[in-house]
Design an enzyme around this catalytic site. Structure first.
Site, PDB file in Angstrom:
ATOM      1  N   HIS A   1      61.618  28.154   8.274  1.00 17.62           N
ATOM      2  CA  HIS A   1      61.177  27.478   7.061  1.00 17.62           C
ATOM      3  C   HIS A   1      62.298  26.583   6.542  1.00 17.62           C
ATOM      4  CE1 HIS A   1      63.109  31.238   5.631  1.00 17.62           C
ATOM      5  NE2 HIS A   1      63.565  30.483   4.656  1.00 17.62           N
TER       6      HIS A   1
ATOM      7  N   THR B   1      57.200  26.479   4.183  1.00 18.56           N
ATOM      8  CA  THR B   1      56.970  26.188   5.599  1.00 18.56           C
ATOM      9  C   THR B   1      55.997  25.019   5.725  1.00 18.56           C
ATOM     10  OG1 THR B   1      57.288  28.503   6.190  1.00 18.56           O
ATOM     11  CG2 THR B   1      56.207  27.103   7.816  1.00 18.56           C
TER      12      THR B   1
ATOM     13  N   CYS C   1      52.849  38.820   5.899  1.00 20.10           N
ATOM     14  CA  CYS C   1      53.393  37.967   4.855  1.00 20.10           C
ATOM     15  C   CYS C   1      52.415  37.933   3.693  1.00 20.10           C
ATOM     16  CB  CYS C   1      53.626  36.550   5.373  1.00 20.10           C
ATOM     17  SG  CYS C   1      54.407  35.490   4.156  1.00 20.10           S
TER      18      CYS C   1
END
Length: 272
Positions: free
Chosen positions: A79, A97, A246
């Site tokens: 990222h 990202t 995530c």
């Protein structure tokens, strides 16, 4: 760090869980590595050339790279750090990202969900075409290599979504199983793109949506992601699979508990 700051971090890193699904083709299509446009130590500024509103609180931002043939230079699963100012004029740095890959030349794009009290959300909300965004990178612990596992299971919550650059490479046979959880149908980011991947790669990409407040005639999952959903829609524990997760901290904690209980070892798990 307050709750909104955590949410913004999850939004940025989350877009990483859908970015391992479309660019590993880049490893094979590029005969020589291009020099990236970002620096891991120093911020560089990139001009906002197009802003597209996707919903009342979600927008897509396109930033120009130095030349029409430049690439961002972001490895799959990594990222960038973006710098801005909050509503009080104080500096804030948050990870995000891009939804684009290094096969996209001349620009990169960010899909940003802007929260009313989010510090970096304020900066993006105030950005206009022609403004510049300071960016530094690459950052992150996850690095994808084609064929490193037989299959990925992905548990994404809220904005925790972005494919993971695997599918467009015909030489990479990795399977991808995504469980994507949201509160309402309108909260699902990039649904059209995700459904397109499922249609174009039916043997390699599978998605299961879960909503806490589903609309009528909803055929997906309802409530929170459960152990049973993981058993049904993710690859079983094995040495050649990995489960990526995530989402908001409570979800990550719950998913870790589910995975442990189902027999997934720490080596089989990765949290963004």
């Amino acid at each position: 760090m307050d709750f909104l700051e955590v949410k913004e971090i999850q939004v940025g890193l989350a877009v990483a869980v859908l970015a391992v699904v479309a660019t590993s083709a880049y490893f094979y299509s590029s005969k020589k590595t291009k020099v990236g446009s970002i620096d891991p130590e120093n911020f560089k500024e990139f001009k906002l050339v197009k802003r597209t509103q996707l919903s009342h609180n979600v927008a897509k931002f396109r930033f120009a790279l130095p030349t029409p043939t430049s690439v961002l230079g972001l490895p799959i699963g990594q990222h960038i750090s973006c710098r801005g100012k909050d509503s009080q004029g104080e500096e804030v740095i948050k990870p995000y990202t891009p939804t684009t890959l290094d096969t996209d030349v001349g620009y990169f794009e960010l899909v940003i969900k802007m929260y009313p009290q989010g510090r970096m959300s304020h900066h993006f909300r105030e950005m206009s075409e022609g403004d510049h965004l300071p960016v530094r990178g690459p950052k992150g612990r996850f690095r994808y290599q084609p064929g490193q596992v037989r299959a990925f299971g992905m548990l994404a919550g809220g904005s925790g979504i972005t494919p993971i650059a695997i599918l467009e490479n015909s030489k990479d046979t990795t399977q991808v199983h995504l469980i994507y959880a949201n509160v309402t149908f309108d909260d699902i980011l990039l649904k059209e793109e995700i459904d397109g991947l499922a249609t174009n790669y039916p043997d390699r990409f599978h998605v299961y949506y879960v909503l806490n407040q589903p609309p009528e005639e909803w055929t997906g999952g309802v409530g929170f992601v459960s152990k049973e959903m993981i058993q049904t829609h993710c690859p079983a524990p094995a040495s050649n699979i990995k489960i990526l997760r995530c989402g908001p901290p409570p979800m990550n904690k719950a998913m870790a508990g589910h995975l442990d209980a189902l027999g997934y070892s720490p080596e089989m798990q990765f949290q963004f």
